[in-house]
Design a protein around this motif. Structure first.
Motif, short mmCIF file in Angstrom:
data_model
loop_
_atom_site.label_atom_id
_atom_site.label_comp_id
_atom_site.label_asym_id
_atom_site.label_seq_id
_atom_site.Cartn_x
_atom_site.Cartn_y
_atom_site.Cartn_z
N ILE A 146 0.84 -1.20 0.00
CA ILE A 146 0.00 0.00 0.00
C ILE A 146 0.87 1.25 0.00
CG2 ILE A 146 -1.73 1.29 1.31
CD1 ILE A 146 -2.83 -1.35 2.31
N THR A 147 1.94 1.19 0.79
CA THR A 147 2.85 2.34 0.82
C THR A 147 3.67 2.41 -0.47
OG1 THR A 147 3.01 2.10 3.22
CG2 THR A 147 4.68 3.46 2.14
N LEU A 148 4.10 1.26 -0.98
CA LEU A 148 4.92 1.23 -2.19
C LEU A 148 4.18 1.83 -3.38
CD1 LEU A 148 7.54 0.27 -3.60
CD2 LEU A 148 6.40 -1.92 -4.01
N PHE A 149 2.87 1.51 -3.50
CA PHE A 149 2.07 2.03 -4.61
C PHE A 149 1.33 3.31 -4.25
CE2 PHE A 149 1.78 -2.68 -5.75
CZ PHE A 149 2.86 -2.59 -6.62
N GLY A 150 1.59 3.83 -3.06
CA GLY A 150 0.85 4.99 -2.58
C GLY A 150 1.19 6.27 -3.31
N ARG A 151 0.37 7.27 -3.07
CA ARG A 151 0.51 8.57 -3.74
C ARG A 151 1.75 9.30 -3.28
NH1 ARG A 151 -4.76 12.16 -3.40
NH2 ARG A 151 -5.49 10.29 -4.49
N THR A 191 4.66 8.02 -2.43
CA THR A 191 5.90 7.28 -2.70
C THR A 191 6.27 7.43 -4.17
OG1 THR A 191 5.30 5.67 -1.00
CG2 THR A 191 7.03 5.04 -2.54
N SER A 192 7.55 7.73 -4.43
CA SER A 192 7.98 8.03 -5.80
C SER A 192 8.59 6.84 -6.52
CB SER A 192 9.00 9.17 -5.78
OG SER A 192 10.15 8.78 -5.04
N ILE A 193 8.86 5.73 -5.82
CA ILE A 193 9.59 4.61 -6.42
C ILE A 193 8.90 4.11 -7.68
CG2 ILE A 193 10.47 2.28 -6.05
CD1 ILE A 193 10.70 2.90 -3.10
N MET A 194 7.58 3.96 -7.64
CA MET A 194 6.85 3.40 -8.77
C MET A 194 6.36 4.45 -9.76
SD MET A 194 6.97 0.18 -8.04
CE MET A 194 5.80 -0.49 -9.20
#
Length: 642
Positions: free
Chosen positions: A540-545, A547-550
C-alpha cells in the motif's frame, strides 16, 4: 497434351532438378569445429532464438528489460546423424529402347519419343528401371545411359568486365587484416543454434571467396571455440590434430554450454565413447598454445585433473581468464590439492579468475593462488572458503575492477572493510558484491556499514549489500553513491519511506532548501529489494501517492527485484499495470519491470562495457570473457538468488 510435349516437359523437369542437385554437391564442407554437426538446412539461424542447456537469452525485439527465453535441455539432442550417400549413377544399364512416333505424323523420326523397351509391356514409371539389380532409377545419369536425355547447349564464354578488379585486388581485400577481421567477427555465431539450423553458413562461403578472405575467415572461426557436447569436441580435436596451424588461432575454449546428457544418458555411455576425457582435454590444450581464456563449469569437473590444472596455470604463457564455475566435486578438490605441492612460479599470467561456487576447495588453494595474481582484474570467490589472510595477500600491483565476495563465510567484516578501504588493488572497483543469505550468515552489522559505505570509490557501477543490517542513517551515506551507481542491492530492515529518499530530496522544512536546490538526479537502473518479505514490504505504501519509487519520475529506474512470494501477489494486482509496470520471473528470481514508453525514445538495451556482454540487470556471477551469456553461466548469473 501429346506425347511429344509430355516428353519435353519430363526431360526439362528432370534436367532442372538434376542441375539444382549438382549445385548442392558443390557446396563446401565446413572445417571449423563449431560447424561440424551441420544439417542440410543452410538457413542462418535467428540470433534471438538460439538456445542451449540452461540458456538465458534476452528477446531483442522486446521493449522490456529482463525479457528472456530459457530452456533446460539442449537443442543438440535433436540432431540427426543420418547421412546421404550421393554416389554417381552406374554408367551401364539396359539400353534397349523403343521409339514411338507421334500420332499426327506416324512416319516421322524427328518428333517421336524414345522409351525403355519395358514400356511396351506397361511402363510403371522411372523407378521400375533396373540398375545393377536394384530398382532405383530416377537420376540424370540413368537417363543418360538410356540415351534419351538432351544435353544443355554450350553457352558462349562471357566477356570479362574491364572494370572488374583483378583477383585479390577488390576493395574489401585491400582492407587491413585487423579491420577485415572485425567485419567478419560480426558474422560469427558463438552460441549453439536452435534446433538443427546450420551455424556460420555465411562464413563457409567466405572460405571459398579468395585467399585473403579465407585467411581472415579461418581466424574468425577458430578464435573462439564453443563446445556444446562431446562429439563437437572430438571433431574439433581431430581438426587441430590434423592441421596444427589451426590450433594456434584458438584464443578461447568455452564449455559454458556443455551438456553431457545431450548425446548420452548415462555415465557409462560417456565413458565408453571417450570423447571428452582428461587425456583428450590435455591433448587439446597442448595443441592450443596461445589460449587466453578457458571457460569451464561443473559438467566437465571430472575431466579437469592435475595435469590439466598444471597446464592451465604453468604451461600456457598467454592465459588470462580461467573459470571453474560450480566445480565442487571431491575429485576436483583432490586434483587441485595435488598441484599445491608443485613448484609454483612467483607470478601467474591470469588476470580474470572465477571460482564461483567452488565450495569444496580448501583455504590452502586460495592462500597459494591469490598472492601470485599480480595482474588480477576480475575475481569471483562466491561461496568459497577464502580466508582473511588469502584476501589480504593479493599483490598491490593488481587492479581489480570486478570483485565478488558473496557468501564467503570465512571472511570477517573488519578485514573486508580494511581491504576495501586501504588496499591499493581495489581503488578502481566497478562491480562489488558483498551479498549474503541472512538466514544462514551475517557479515555486516549496522556499524560495519557505517564505516564501509563512505569508503567505497566513485568508480562503482554495481553494489550489493544484500543480507546486511541497514538503518535509516545509511540512506544519507548511500545518496552520493546513487549519483553514479546503476545497480544497488539493499540490505534488510529499511522502510519504504527510507528507500524512497534515494530518489527524491527531503521535504522542504526550511532547513533542507539548499539540499533541494543542489539535488542531483540518481542514475539507478536496478534496485534489489529481494531481502524484504511481503510482510516487510508494504504494498500500500509502495504504490501509494506519496511514494515516488513506482512513479514515472523515478526514471531511469527500470527494474526492481522482489521475492518469489511477492511476485505471486503482484502478478494478480491490476495496480501494477496501471502504474506502468509489469512482473517477470526467471528461475528463483522475480522482478518488477517498467513498461517502456515509445515517446521516450528507444529503450536502453542494458548493455554496458563493465557487464562484458550481459544485458540483464542484477547479475550474480562475474563474467570472465566478453561474450553473450548463456548455458550454465546464464543459470548461475540470472536464475539463482546468490
Amino acid at each position: 497434351m501429346d506425347r511429344t510435349t509430355l516428353s519435353h516437359v519430363v526431360g526439362r523437369s528432370i534436367h532442372q532438378r538434376i542441375t539444382s542437385t549438382s549445385k548442392l554437391k558443390q557446396s563446401p564442407t565446413p572445417s571449423i569445429s563449431d560447424n561440424m554437426d551441420q544439417s542440410g538446412n543452410s538457413t542462418p539461424p535467428d540470433k534471438s532464438t538460439r538456445s542451449s542447456f540452461s540458456s538465458v537469452r534476452e528477446i531483442d525485439s522486446s521493449d522490456l528489460a529482463q525479457n528472456f527465453t530459457s530452456t533446460k535441455v539442449s537443442s543438440y539432442s535433436k540432431l540427426s546423424e543420418e547421412a546421404v550417400d550421393d554416389l554417381p549413377s552406374p554408367p551401364e544399364m539396359a539400353t534397349q529402347t523403343q521409339f514411338i512416333p507421334p500420332i499426327t505424323q506416324p512416319s516421322s523420326r524427328l518428333h517421336g519419343c524414345w522409351f525403355p523397351a519395358v514400356a511396351a509391356e506397361g511402363f510403371q514409371g522411372w523407378k521400375q528401371i533396373g540398375v545393377r539389380g536394384r530398382q532405383a532409377s530416377k537420376s540424370y545419369g540413368d537417363l543418360q545411359a538410356l540415351k534419351i536425355v538432351w544435353s544443355a547447349p554450350v553457352l558462349p564464354p562471357k566477356e570479362k568486365d574491364p572494370e572488374r578488379p583483378a583477383p585479390g585486388q577488390s576493395a574489401i581485400e585491400k582492407l587491413p587484416a585487423e579491420l577485415l577481421g572485425q567485419i567478419i567477427d560480426h558474422l560469427v555465431l558463438d552460441v549453439p543454434p536452435n534446433g538443427v539450423s546450420a551455424r556460420n553458413v555465411d562464413l563457409m562461403s567466405l572460405l571459398l571467396t579468395s585467399r585473403t578472405l579465407h585467411s581472415a575467415t579461418l581466424n574468425a572461426l577458430y578464435k573462439n571455440i564453443t563446445i556444446p557436447h562431446s562429439r563437437i569436441f572430438r571433431k574439433f580435436l581431430t581438426h587441430i590434430s590434423q592441421n596444427k596451424e589451426l590450433g594456434t588461432i584458438v584464443r578461447r575454449l568455452d564449455f559454458s554450454h556443455f551438456n553431457p546428457t545431450t548425446l548420452f544418458t548415462t555415465a557409462s555411455e560417456r565413458a565408453t565413447t571417450r570423447n571428452l576425457t582428461p587425456e583428450t582435454l590435455m591433448q587439446c590444450l597442448e595443441l592450443t598454445p596461445f589460449l587466453r581464456e578457458f571457460l569451464g563449469q561443473e559438467y566437465i569437473e571430472n575431466e579437469i585433473d592435475a595435469k590439466v590444472l598444471r597446464k592451465l596455470f604453468f604451461g600456457l604463457d598467454r592465459l588470462q581468464g580461467v573459470d571453474f564455475c560450480g566445480c565442487s566435486s571431491t575429485a576436483f578438490k583432490n586434483e587441485f590439492q595435488s598441484i599445491l605441492l608443485s613448484d609454483w612460479p612467483e607470478t601467474l599470467t591470469i588476470s580474470r579468475l572465477s571460482l564461483h561456487r567452488c565450495i569444496t576447495l580448501p583455504p590452502s588453494v586460495f592462500e597459494t593462488l591469490l598472492p601470485r595474481l599480480g595482474k588480477l582484474t576480475h575475481l569471483d570467490l562466491t561461496g568459497t572458503r577464502v580466508t582473511n589472510e588469502a584476501l589480504q595477500s593479493i599483490p598491490h600491483s593488481a587492479n581489480i575492477t570486478h570483485l565478488n565476495l558473496s557468501k564467503c563465510r570465512s571472511l570477517t567484516a573488519d578485514v573486508v572493510i580494511d581491504f576495501l578501504t586501504n588496499h591499493p588493488a581495489v581503488k578502481g572497483l566497478v562491480f562489488l558484491s558483498l551479498g549474503v543469505d541472512a538466514r544462514s550468515h551475517q557479515m555486516f552489522e549496522e556499524d560495519d556499514l557505517s564505516r564501509l559505505i563512505p569508503a567505497l570509490p566513485q568508480s562503482l557501477r554495481s553494489l550489493s549489500l544484500k543480507g546486511s543490517k541497514m538503518i535509516e542513517s545509511h540512506i544519507d551515506l548511500l545518496r552520493p553513491l546513487t549519483k553514479h551507481l546503476e545497480e544497488l542491492a539493499l540490505g534488510r530492515r529499511l522502510k519504504i519511506p527510507d528507500i524512497d529518499r534515494l530518489f527524491v530530496p527531503d521535504e522542504d522544512d526550511g532547513e533542507d532548501l539548499d539540499q533541494q536546490l543542489e539535488w542531483i538526479p540518481h542514475t539507478l537502473k536496478y534496485l534489489d529489494l529481494s531481502d524484504y518479505t511481503t510482510a516487510e514490504l508494504d504494498l500500500i505504501t509502495l504504490f501509494g501517492r506519496n511514494t515516488s519509487i513506482m512513479k514515472k519520475y523515478s526514471s531511469p529506474l527500470e527494474v526492481i527485484e522482489v521475492t518469489e512470494e511477492m511476485y505471486a501477489r503482484l502478478a494478480k494486482s491490476p495496480v501494477v499495470k496501471q502504474l506502468g509496470w509489469t512482473v517477470m520471473e526467471n528461475g528463483s528470481r522475480a522482478w518488477l519491470v517498467r513498461i517502456h514508453d515509445p515517446e521516450d525514445g528507444p529503450r536502453d538495451s542494458g548493455l554496458r562495457s563493465w557487464k562484458m556482454g550481459a544485458s540483464f540487470w542484477g547479475m550474480r556471477k562475474i563474467p570472465i570473457a566478453c561474450a553473450e551469456v548463456g548455458g550454465m553461466y546464464g543459470s548461475y548469473m540470472f536464475k539463482r538468488k546468490l
